[in-house]
Each structure stands twice: as C-alpha cells, then as structure tokens.
Design an enzyme around this catalytic site. Structure first.
Site: not given
Lengths: 323, 448
Positions: B116, B254, B327
């Site tokens: 992204n 996650h 993360d």
C-alpha cells in the site's frame, strides 16, 4: 449412400449430445462421416440422399462457420435448407423458445439444427417437436458435431483414438466443445488431460475420468494432440484471470510450451481463434502441425452424416408408426 | 541506547568470521547450546559454514576474524512478515532506509512489506524497485507483497502469476480487506493455479465505524465509535468457507480476537489450508491503553479486551497462531496529533518486536525457543523465504541479543523516522546487541 431404413447402429431420433453415447454409436457416426469426406473433395459434391427433405437451421446465437457448415451439408445431400436467425434478446424466455418450436414444427421440417445460448434449451425444444433435432451448441453444455469432427480429424491423422494422449487446454468452464470432446474421447479410450487455471475449470472436472493440470508444460508433456479452446470472453464476467497478457503468458500455446509435447503432436482449435490470447499466430498457422483447417473440412462431412442418419431414422420411425 | 549502523558494501571482502563464546539458539532444530571458546558459528563470506559447540576444539582457523560474543544469545535474524515501509509515496512517514535502520536495530534481518505505497506495488517494476532499493541501502532484506486487486479496490485481480515470477512473495490488499466474496473466491481459486498465498486483513468493512476503537466499556466512556470484535470474526468465518470451497491458501494478518483464534483452530483441525499471525500489541496490550484518547494506541485492528489479549496468548501457545509480525506502521507526528477519531491508525514495531515478544518468555508463557520460532523460521516458512534458520550453507543472517537486559521504550530513542509506538514508556527486557546480514555486521549497539 442412403442409409438402410431397416436398422441403424445409431437409433436415436435426435443428436443432443455425446454424453451417454456408446462406443458403437460413436464409431458408426465417425464411419459414416468418413465416407462423406471423399464426396466433398470431388468436383461434383452433391448426391440426392435427402432430396425432398427440409432442414431448418435455427440459430439463437451468432454463428458463421457452424451455420455455413450445416447449410452446406444439407445442400450437398439435396435437402431444402432454411436459415433462421433469431435475435438473442428473445432467447431468454422459455415461452418464446417453445412458441418458435411449435411454429416451426407445423411446417413439417425433417431436421431442426439448433444453436442456443442457454444450456438445455435445445433439449427443451426437442421435446416439443416431431422432427429430428441436432444440437449445434447449447450454452456451456454440448456441441456434439464439433466433438465428432475433432475425433474424425484425429482418427484420420492417427488411425485411432484409443490410447492417444490428448490435452484440452483453456477455458474448460464455459466450453461446450470441451464437454462434448471429453465425453467422446474418454468413451473412445483416449487419455484426456485438461489444462487450465483453477478459475476456468468446472468443479468436479476430475470426475470425468481425465487428468487435470494447471501448468501447460506439465499437461502437454508427451501429448499426441493439443486441443486449444477459445476463451469465451462473452460468457465471462470478471476475475477468472487478471489480464490477456497473463493468460497468454501462462496458458497461451506457443512453440516454447509446445516443445514438451510429442514432436509430431497435432494442434487443434475449434475456431474462431483469439490469436495472441490462447494461441500464438505462428503456431496456429504452422500447417505442419496445425490441423485447424482440416477440422473445418471434416465438419461438413460429419454434419452430412448426422443429417443423413437422423433423417432416415425419422423416416423409419414414421414408417413403423404407420404400420 | 544508541546504535551504529554500517551499510553493507557488496564488494567488500568478508573472509571468515568466528562467532565464539555464545549461547547458540536455532528454533527450527530446537538447538539451544552454550558454546564457550571452542564453539559457535563460523561464517565464510555471506554464508554459514559450520556451527555447534565443538567446531573450534582444534582452534579457530587462522584466517578467521574472531568475534567474542560475551556469552550472549546468537540466533537467526528475525523475520517480520508485516511491515509498511511507506516508500515510495509517503516518505514523510517512513523510508526503506528508515525501516532498514529500525529493523536491524530490532534484530530483524528479513522483512516483507505491504503493497500500500504510492504507487501501489502492483506491477513488475514496483516489485523490482523495492528489491533494488533495499539492496542498495544494504540494511535489512526486503521482500514485497504485491497487491491482490488493482488500486487495492477489491474488485479486479492483479497479474498475480506474472508478479510472483517477478518476486512478489504473496498477495494482499494490505490493511484493506477483500470484502467482496466473489472476488476473494476467484482470487483464491486463481492463486491455487500457481500455489500462491493470499494474505487477508480480516475485518468486515461495513461493521467498522471510521475512526473508532474496540467496542466496549472504554469506547463507551470515551464516546468513541466502536469497532466490534465481530467485524474480525465474521470475516474470518466467511473466508474459511471460501478456502474450503476453492482449496486455496489463505493467511490472516494480525488476528486480534479470541473467537477468531477458536474458529481458525477448528478450521485447521478440519485440514484447511490456512495460517495466521498476530502482532505484539494484541498479546501485550488491551483497549485500556487508549486511556485518555492516546492516538499512539489507535491501531487497526483496534486493541481489544483483556479476554481477547489472553486468548491471543493461548493461540500462540497452542500453535493456532503461526507467527508474530511487528505490524510496523509508521505515521508522521501530524497524523497522530489529532482528535482520536481523525488520527491515523498504526504503530511502529520493528524495534520492539523482540523485547515485547520476549514478555511471553519472561512471563513463563512460552520457552525462549518457542518465542523465537514465532519470529524466525515460522514466518519465513509461511512465505517460503530462505531465512530464519541456522544451517550450513544458509545466509549468515544472525542476531546477537541479551534476553534479560531491561530497558524502557521511549519514542524519541527509536531509530525509526516515525515515533508512534504503542509501547511508549513500557519497561521491557531483551536487547539486540548486534545484527548480521549476509555475514556483515550492519548494526551494533553502542555501549555507554
């Protein structure tokens, strides 16, 4: 040439699909078809086998080659051939189909050759008429004369079907050609392999008695015949594969992928081919390998045989009913 | 704490190096052995040649440079499969270099970055850009995920076959879920053609109130919109059906709720091809960390209840959760210095991955090797990466660390360009002393 009205190894009134046909029935259809190849190569291509009979080509879906092939087949047997193209917009209504069938039935045709966009539509129509019906392709279901012409092409080139390794590649999911070919070739004892991305394989394909591959080189290895299918873009709505570029990269037939097949492996395609999508132009036009034009030639012979057999079956049925 | 970074120079002549006086730990083979001067690891150039307690019993080879590790732990470098580097496109939040410094300071030698960025990693040139930049910077190794759908819009598949050939390790829309069931169905089925993995952000978007935190008492007290646990559970349950239907391979990123752990555990027992990871905040923090609108504690998925936190620990212990990923989601100060609802979510995590994960060891929930497994070979195996193991011939990617030494997380001390850690001011144990990548020491802790 006329078939004896007494008994025929193919005794059905219609030819709606290959599924369920026996080895004897298929062999007989191929044998009869083979007999017509010679006639089509002569200067005088016509006989009067079906003189006085009426054949209606009823096409609910656009077609050039199949319709022309049937038309030519009928005319070479001296039948009267009518072409009817029905707008595809009216196909979606079951009522319209049946109305059309009963209207045509009232005109006493001998054979109705029907192509329909929806699977099962030809069978529905066959239940409503008194004549013989040939399925010229219904949706994603069957296209029996295509399978017969493919088998005839292979048989004439290789002398047999039994034991040949035949790869059918591409859009199996939407292909009526694939289904008819699978039924025919498996029945006749060929070793059939399907090669396609997972998204273009119908669920349960492995239950057809075929081997399934997702990699062209694995699937084409040592094959005698490579049968490419047309990507049915018109039946696809999104996300079966990301792009034409990626499809051709992994599943388009080019010399590189073909190199793992037997050196004399034949290339087949039911047409019309999407060049640069499922087949490289170079390969499609390589007439030492590609039998695409021969398939078209065999198509007329197969359709002559089918029209001949079904017309005479119908005549016999009517004679028996009259007794 | 401060460190010294030395970017790798590929043409430098490395020669042999002998790491002696170590406690050698390799979770993949459950090796845990104390090697004094007669053992350790011998590397030659970029690879491990030999390792073990007695390899130097006849002395260290003369040509080898001796690195005395002072009795500390030497393990495979960490493998982090969920990192946002923000480059290209969001360099004010983070860069490949900043992520590389942060990673190596945290003992991470290999990371997999989300697509992204801007432009999105959705074509061959982007995949190659990331790999080339990472090599040039010479810190941690970076492998890219590529986008599963064009523009991460969840509608049209990207060319995942071609992207995989270019080097994309798996396919995901990053922190956006593939919400359309038909799209995910086709994607799973198509990816199965090439045996490729899809990584899902499991969150039903229609249940997510923008800007919210976990639904519950704290959200109610603070008057913040709630994101129910069911947003995750429903998406996981739906996706399991699609995996069953297509025979595809799916990894959930996650995982944050206990019920998702249950559902995944049952599906694994049924033999489905699914895996999952969680991140340190979900087993070390709960939604009370939001306190009085602390935006550093605003994450996606949101921090959950204490019951969920405990269930995540159980999931790690019983193996339902395969791996821990940092993360790492850097945000610039301005995107966190906002009212909670408007602030961006995400926290940096590369530098706290080891220490916070070691909480599980210090709290006696798991053994040291079990914790290390979740951050070394287990995630590497999920992504089929050649990393996370000590083996003859494998790349000399190593982490030297002291699992006991305490320190306090301070945002301003982080090597990362962005400072948004949800663990700010937390006392932790476990310090990375040296990080070795391909035989080169790229990070060393500067002792005071």
């Amino acid at each position: 040439m006329a078939t004896s009205p007494k008994k025929s190894p193919y005794s059905h009134r219609h030819l709606l699909g290959i599924e369920g046909l026996s080895v004897q029935e298929i062999s007989y259809l191929l044998e009869k078809s083979d007999e017509y190849v010679g006639q089509n190569r002569r200067a005088d291509k016509k006989n009067d086998t079906l003189h006085g009979r009426t054949i209606i080509n009823l096409f609910f879906e656009d077609s050039t080659r199949t319709r022309t092939s049937f038309e030519l087949a009928g005319k070479r047997l001296s039948a009267d051939v009518i072409n009817m193209s029905v707008g595809s917009s009216s196909v979606n209504k079951g009522e319209t189909l049946i109305d059309t069938a009963s209207t045509l039935n009232a005109m006493h045709p001998d054979v109705l050759v029907v192509r329909a966009g929806l699977s099962g539509a030809v069978q529905l129509l066959a239940e409503k008429v008194n004549c013989a019906v040939i399925n010229a392709g219904d949706g994603s279901h069957e296209h029996p004369t295509q399978a017969l012409l493919d088998a005839l092409t292979i048989q004439r080139r290789r002398g047999k079907l039994q034991g040949l390794k035949i790869a059918i590649c591409g859009d199996i999911l939407h292909s009526r050609v694939a289904r008819s070919n699978i039924y025919l070739l498996v029945t006749m004892g060929a070793q059939v392999r399907l090669v396609a991305p997972m998204t273009l394989l119908p669920s349960g394909a492995e239950n057809w008695g075929v081997e399934v591959f997702h990699d062209m080189k694995a699937g084409l290895k040592n094959c005698d015949i490579v049968m490419m299918l047309r990507l049915q873009n018109e039946r696809m709505q999104g996300n079966y594969f990301p792009s034409i570029r990626e499809y051709f990269h992994f599943f388009g037939l080019d010399y590189e992928k073909l190199s793992v097949a037997k050196p004399d492996a034949l290339i087949m395609h039911p047409g019309p081919a999407n060049r640069g999508v499922e087949i490289d132009s170079e390969v499609a036009d390589d007439y030492s390998r590609s039998v695409i034009r021969e398939q078209v030639e065999m198509g007329v012979a197969v359709r002559m045989a089918c029209l001949d057999i079904l017309s005479h079956n119908l005549q016999r049925e009517m004679q028996e009913a009259a007794k | 704490m401060s460190g010294i970074w030395t970017a790798a120079q590929p043409d430098q002549n490395l020669g042999q190096k002998a790491y002696i006086n170590v406690r050698l730990l390799d979770p993949a083979t459950e090796l845990d052995v104390v090697c004094e001067a007669k053992g350790g690891i011998l590397t030659d150039g970029e690879s491990i040649v030999e390792f073990g307690a007695g390899i130097f019993k006849d002395g260290v080879p003369e040509s080898a440079e001796i690195i005395d590790c002072g009795g500390h732990c030497l393990s495979p470098g960490l493998v982090d499969i969920r990192v946002q580097v923000r480059e290209p496109g969001y360099e004010h939040k983070g860069t490949i270099e900043s992520a590389g410094r942060s990673a190596t300071a945290g003992g991470v030698t290999t990371m997999v970055c989300l697509p992204n960025t801007n432009p999105i990693i959705a074509d061959m040139s982007q995949v190659e850009f990331v790999a080339r930049r990472a090599r040039k910077i010479g810190l941690a190794k970076i492998y890219p995920y590529a986008a599963l759908t064009e523009d991460l819009a969840g509608e049209k598949l990207t060319e995942i076959g071609i992207l995989a050939e270019a080097g994309a390790v798996a396919f995901t829309d990053g922190d956006k879920a593939i919400a359309n069931a038909q799209v995910l169905r086709r994607a799973l089925s198509y990816a199965r053609t090439f045996d490729l993995l899809i990584v899902q952000h499991p969150e039903e978007p229609s249940l997510v109130s923008p800007g919210g935190m976990n639904s519950g008492e704290t959200a109610t007290r603070l008057g913040l919109p709630g994101i129910p646990r069911e947003a995750e559970i429903i998406m996981v349950e739906r996706d399991l059906r699609l995996v069953e239907m297509t025979g595809g391979k799916l990894h959930f990123g996650h995982i944050s709720t206990g019920e998702a752990v249950n559902v995944i555990s049952q599906a694994k027992a049924r033999g489905l091809n699914i895996t999952c990871d969680t991140a340190p905040p979900y087993f070390a923090l709960n939604d009370q960390s939001v306190g009085d609108y602390r935006t550093f504690a605003k994450l996606s998925p949101p921090l959950r209840s204490e019951d969920d936190r405990l269930a995540i620990i159980e999931g790690l212990k019983d193996g339902t959760i395969d791996a821990i990923a940092s993360d790492h989601a850097p945000q610039d100060a301005d995107s966190k210095r906002l009212p909670f609802t408007q602030a961006e979510s995400g926290g940096v995590g590369l530098e706290t991955l080891l220490a916070v994960s070691l909480d599980l060891y210090h709290n006696k929930e798991m053994s040291l090797l079990e914790v290390l497994a979740k951050i070394t070979y287990a995630p590497a195996d999920l992504m089929k990466l050649p990393a996370g193991k000590i083996a003859k011939g494998s790349a000399a990617d190593l982490m030297l660390f002291d699992p006991e030494r305490g320190w306090q997380v301070k945002d301003t001390d982080l090597a990362s360009k962005a400072k948004n850690t949800p663990f700010d001011l937390r006392p932790v144990q476990g310090v990375v002393l040296r990080t070795v990548i391909d035989g080169r020491t790229v990070y060393r802790l500067e002792e005071d």
